[in-house]
Design an enzyme around this catalytic site. Structure first.
Site, PDB file in Angstrom:
ATOM      1  N   LYS A 155       0.881  -1.176   0.000  1.00  0.00           N
ATOM      2  CA  LYS A 155       0.000   0.000   0.000  1.00  0.00           C
ATOM      3  C   LYS A 155       0.915   1.222   0.000  1.00  0.00           C
ATOM      4  O   LYS A 155       1.083   1.919   1.010  1.00  0.00           O
ATOM      5  CB  LYS A 155      -0.951  -0.015   1.189  1.00  0.00           C
ATOM      6  N   ALA A 156       1.544   1.424  -1.145  1.00  0.00           N
ATOM      7  CA  ALA A 156       2.566   2.449  -1.311  1.00  0.00           C
ATOM      8  C   ALA A 156       1.954   3.717  -1.894  1.00  0.00           C
ATOM      9  O   ALA A 156       1.127   3.656  -2.813  1.00  0.00           O
ATOM     10  CB  ALA A 156       3.675   1.936  -2.225  1.00  0.00           C
TER      11      ALA A 156
END
Length: 297
Positions: A155-156
């Site tokens: 979840k960048a």
């Protein structure tokens, strides 16, 4: 304005006044997107699926090549402290971790790692009236990248740039959001939520092989199976949407949100969608009840 509020934010181990939770303009996370985050819902003062979110935050950082200097348990505890300090019963929690400002180049192995956690009151992500009828979605120009191109399991922050562009473009046309295809031209997800379809009593959803397998997505799949609904995860071609009867999005912010239109394809808000909305609400009730019990104790 999120930068100018009363309250406190947990920042690198301490609760600090909201307006003083700052980072340097030369932080690597800002310039090179070495930043990961989570989004968590608060029900009745308790955070839903907190442990899963904290575990994913740490894993997201590891995928980007850095280690958050706090354990899962410490992050859980910090999230709860923020919610308690803010006195929030129903809202949202945003943990975010990033590389600091010690190095200003692509390479940043010696940069410090920071963690901040904020929480605020928040209701529905989409307009409640539109949700009753189902949202209208455009089909985005940008596509979710190949796993060989980007760290899709993280979840960048950097992975959301094309989501912002796609949502802005959709809103400019009068849509609420956009459906994103993947690098192969298959159905992937919305800009910030996973997608489900109903066809002949079965629940279909794309295989998350190049986009995030959401925590809410997994929760809804389990709720559906517990309700006796057959769930099929597979590649879905855009033209198949013509035969699908119902559609909805899932996510921490979106929860379960019906969809009435995606480009030229239309759907109705049917029994299965409403059933799962009800089951999801019941799933979050024990969390809210736990919070109420804790306050009474």
């Amino acid at each position: 304005m999120f930068s100018d509020r009363d309250g406190q934010i947990w920042f690198d181990g301490n609760l600090v006044p909201w307006r003083e939770a700052r980072l340097h303009v030369l932080s690597h996370g800002l310039h090179y997107a070495s930043c990961v985050f989570e989004g968590e819902r608060i029900y009745g003062g308790e955070i839903f699926k907190l442990r899963e979110h904290s575990q994913r935050l740490i894993r997201s950082a590891e995928i980007l090549g850095f280690k958050i200097p706090y354990s899962v348990e410490a992050i859980d505890d910090a999230c709860r402290k923020v919610v308690e300090a803010q006195g929030i019963e129903s809202g949202y929690v945003r943990p975010v971790a990033w590389r600091g400002s010690e190095m200003m180049a692509i390479s940043a192995q010696r940069s410090s790692i920071h963690l901040a956690i904020a929480a605020w009151e928040w209701g529905r992500y989409f307009d409640p009236e539109a949700q009753l009828k189902g949202l209208r979605l455009d089909i985005a120009e940008y596509r979710r990248p190949s796993p060989q191109t980007a760290p899709c399991d993280s979840k960048a922050a950097g992975l959301y740039m094309i989501c912002t562009l796609s949502k802005h473009a959709a809103e400019a046309k009068g849509y609420a959001d956009a459906l994103m295809l993947d690098y192969r031209g298959l159905v992937a997800e919305a800009t910030g939520a996973n997608i489900f379809f109903v066809e002949k009593g079965k629940l279909l959803t794309p295989t998350p092989d190049c986009f995030l397998d959401g925590i809410t997505r997994r929760t809804v799949i389990q709720l559906a199976r517990d309700s006796g609904i057959e769930v099929i995860e597979r590649a879905i071609r855009p033209e198949e949407m013509e035969s699908f009867e119902q559609c909805f999005m899932t996510g921490t912010a979106a929860e379960i949100t019906p969809v009435s239109e995606i480009g030229p394809y239309t759907f109705h808000v049917g029994d299965m969608t409403n059933l799962l909305i009800g089951e999801y609400k019941r799933e979050t009730m024990p969390v809210a009840n736990e919070g109420a019990e804790r306050k009474r104790a």
